[in-house]
Write an enzyme that holds these catalytic residues in place. Structure first.
Site, PDB file in Angstrom:
ATOM      1  N   GLY A  11     -12.924  -5.010   3.176  1.00 38.41           N
ATOM      2  CA  GLY A  11     -13.196  -6.519   3.366  1.00 38.41           C
ATOM      3  C   GLY A  11     -12.184  -7.381   2.411  1.00 38.41           C
ATOM      4  O   GLY A  11     -10.877  -7.105   2.664  1.00 38.41           O
ATOM      5  N   VAL A  55     -17.880  -0.314 -10.972  1.00 38.08           N
ATOM      6  CA  VAL A  55     -17.677  -1.407 -12.147  1.00 38.08           C
ATOM      7  C   VAL A  55     -18.984  -1.521 -12.988  1.00 38.08           C
ATOM      8  O   VAL A  55     -18.553  -1.988 -14.021  1.00 38.08           O
ATOM      9  CB  VAL A  55     -17.363  -2.770 -11.528  1.00 38.08           C
ATOM     10  CG1 VAL A  55     -16.098  -2.618 -10.771  1.00 38.08           C
ATOM     11  CG2 VAL A  55     -18.353  -3.240 -10.505  1.00 38.08           C
ATOM     12  N   ASN A  81     -13.888  -8.955  -7.465  1.00 35.86           N
ATOM     13  CA  ASN A  81     -14.073  -8.812  -6.143  1.00 35.86           C
ATOM     14  C   ASN A  81     -15.511  -8.196  -5.810  1.00 35.86           C
ATOM     15  O   ASN A  81     -16.191  -8.166  -4.837  1.00 35.86           O
ATOM     16  CB  ASN A  81     -13.104  -8.647  -5.238  1.00 35.86           C
ATOM     17  CG  ASN A  81     -13.401  -8.554  -3.760  1.00 35.86           C
ATOM     18  OD1 ASN A  81     -13.846  -9.686  -3.009  1.00 35.86           O
ATOM     19  ND2 ASN A  81     -13.290  -7.217  -3.277  1.00 35.86           N
ATOM     20  N   TYR A 147     -29.721 -12.268  -4.868  1.00 41.41           N
ATOM     21  CA  TYR A 147     -28.119 -12.383  -4.449  1.00 41.41           C
ATOM     22  C   TYR A 147     -27.904 -13.747  -4.778  1.00 41.41           C
ATOM     23  O   TYR A 147     -26.699 -13.571  -5.491  1.00 41.41           O
ATOM     24  CB  TYR A 147     -28.190 -12.038  -2.818  1.00 41.41           C
ATOM     25  CG  TYR A 147     -26.620 -12.113  -2.407  1.00 41.41           C
ATOM     26  CD1 TYR A 147     -25.573 -11.343  -3.111  1.00 41.41           C
ATOM     27  CD2 TYR A 147     -26.258 -13.097  -1.892  1.00 41.41           C
ATOM     28  CE1 TYR A 147     -24.166 -11.628  -2.884  1.00 41.41           C
ATOM     29  CE2 TYR A 147     -24.784 -13.591  -1.371  1.00 41.41           C
ATOM     30  CZ  TYR A 147     -23.731 -12.641  -1.934  1.00 41.41           C
ATOM     31  OH  TYR A 147     -22.655 -13.014  -1.551  1.00 41.41           O
ATOM     32  N   LYS A 151     -24.849 -14.801  -7.843  1.00 42.17           N
ATOM     33  CA  LYS A 151     -23.674 -15.749  -7.455  1.00 42.17           C
ATOM     34  C   LYS A 151     -23.759 -17.045  -8.176  1.00 42.17           C
ATOM     35  O   LYS A 151     -22.761 -17.943  -8.438  1.00 42.17           O
ATOM     36  CB  LYS A 151     -23.631 -16.189  -5.982  1.00 42.17           C
ATOM     37  CG  LYS A 151     -23.261 -14.857  -5.117  1.00 42.17           C
ATOM     38  CD  LYS A 151     -22.075 -13.875  -5.809  1.00 42.17           C
ATOM     39  CE  LYS A 151     -21.572 -12.740  -5.020  1.00 42.17           C
ATOM     40  NZ  LYS A 151     -20.370 -12.099  -5.559  1.00 42.17           N
ATOM     41  N   PRO A 177     -16.940 -18.082  -0.843  1.00 45.25           N
ATOM     42  CA  PRO A 177     -17.060 -18.032   0.677  1.00 45.25           C
ATOM     43  C   PRO A 177     -18.441 -18.448   1.222  1.00 45.25           C
ATOM     44  O   PRO A 177     -19.401 -17.897   0.452  1.00 45.25           O
ATOM     45  CB  PRO A 177     -16.367 -16.703   0.893  1.00 45.25           C
ATOM     46  CG  PRO A 177     -15.809 -16.320  -0.350  1.00 45.25           C
ATOM     47  CD  PRO A 177     -16.917 -17.001  -1.292  1.00 45.25           C
ATOM     48  N   GLY A 178     -18.421 -18.832   2.513  1.00 48.35           N
ATOM     49  CA  GLY A 178     -19.662 -18.809   3.156  1.00 48.35           C
ATOM     50  C   GLY A 178     -19.830 -17.637   4.266  1.00 48.35           C
ATOM     51  O   GLY A 178     -19.453 -16.547   3.930  1.00 48.35           O
ATOM     52  N   THR A 183     -15.924  -7.800   7.839  1.00 44.34           N
ATOM     53  CA  THR A 183     -16.316  -6.977   6.553  1.00 44.34           C
ATOM     54  C   THR A 183     -17.222  -6.067   6.495  1.00 44.34           C
ATOM     55  O   THR A 183     -17.978  -6.242   7.653  1.00 44.34           O
ATOM     56  CB  THR A 183     -16.223  -7.964   5.313  1.00 44.34           C
ATOM     57  OG1 THR A 183     -17.633  -8.306   5.222  1.00 44.34           O
ATOM     58  CG2 THR A 183     -15.018  -9.003   5.128  1.00 44.34           C
TER      59      THR A 183
END
Length: 249
Positions: A11, A55, A81, A147, A151, A177-178, A183
């Site tokens: 992605g 991570v 990311n 989610y 963000k 991003p929209g 990806t």
């Protein structure tokens, strides 16, 4: 430049790695899948270095960051990311394990890597943290529940980093991003249901991973006296949804 990119195996992260390496920079890619890291190394060559890491695992992150600093001396850019969405059910139907996984990766993983790299940037009085947020952090939608909340956290965390770093030559940007296609994002969200993922993008002309990588590369190459606080990107086919009213019988 030495550029650390988390979630580099596919992605946005993969597209970013390609554009930075091909521009002559060193990319230090972090991902969970060792086989993908090796494949990217074969493709991109000696300017790409891969480190296997989830991570959300703090102990392993400490070890990897120490190794990166030891090997490369400094990091100019950290691109946080790594992230994911799981499920699109309403909150009353959602799976708690999915919620927990999103928080661990999108929130705890992001702040962990930031907190580990930031002291080295502060010591040099130079650096750039680019966080991958989402329009989901700005605009609610059905099924976005946790989610979107993760963000929204990334958005506010990015702004607060800027406040904390007043007087330091360290930039922070939240990239939002929209609708993005090409990806693995929706395949992960729908847990491998490729048909459901594909239907989401059919005839939608979504933003692509390369589009976002181009924007991140542009950000990285802005003059150091300029900080882009946040940048929201949508495909032309997407816009803000109107408020809805449900009329019960």
């Amino acid at each position: 430049m030495n550029v650390v990119i988390t979630g580099v195996s596919s992605g946005f992260g993969y597209e970013m790695a390609k554009i930075f390496v091909r521009a002559g920079h060193t990319v230090i890619g972090v991902a969970r899948r060792q086989d993908r890291l090796e494949a990217i190394r074969t493709e991109l060559g000696e300017r790409f270095y891969g480190f296997e890491l989830d991570v959300s695992n703090r102990a392993n992150a400490e070890t990897v960051v120490t190794e990166i600093i030891s090997q490369f001396g400094h990091v100019d850019i950290l691109v946080n990311n790594a992230g994911l969405a799981l499920g699109l059910e309403g909150a009353h139907e959602a799976n708690y394990d999915d919620w927990q996984t999103m928080v661990q990766t999108n929130v705890l993983g992001l702040i962990s890597l930031t907190q580990l790299f930031l002291p080295y940037m502060a010591e040099r009085n130079e650096g750039y943290v680019i966080n991958m947020g989402s329009i989901a952090g700005n605009w609610p939608y059905p099924g976005g529940n946790v989610y979107g909340a993760t963000k929204a956290f990334v958005k506010q965390f990015s702004l607060n980093l800027r406040a904390d770093l007043f007087g330091k030559n360290i930039r922070v940007t939240n990239v939002e991003p929209g609708l993005c296609g090409e990806t693995e994002f929706s395949n992960v969200r729908f847990k491998g249901d490729d048909d459901k993922a594909a239907a989401l993008y059919q005839n939608a002309h979504p933003v692509t991973g390369k589009d976002i990588a181009d924007i991140v590369f542009w950000l990285a190459n802005q003059p150091k006296h300029i900080n882009i606080n946040q940048i929201e990107i949508m495909p032309t086919s997407q816009t803000f949804g109107g408020l809805r009213v449900h009329y019960a019988e």
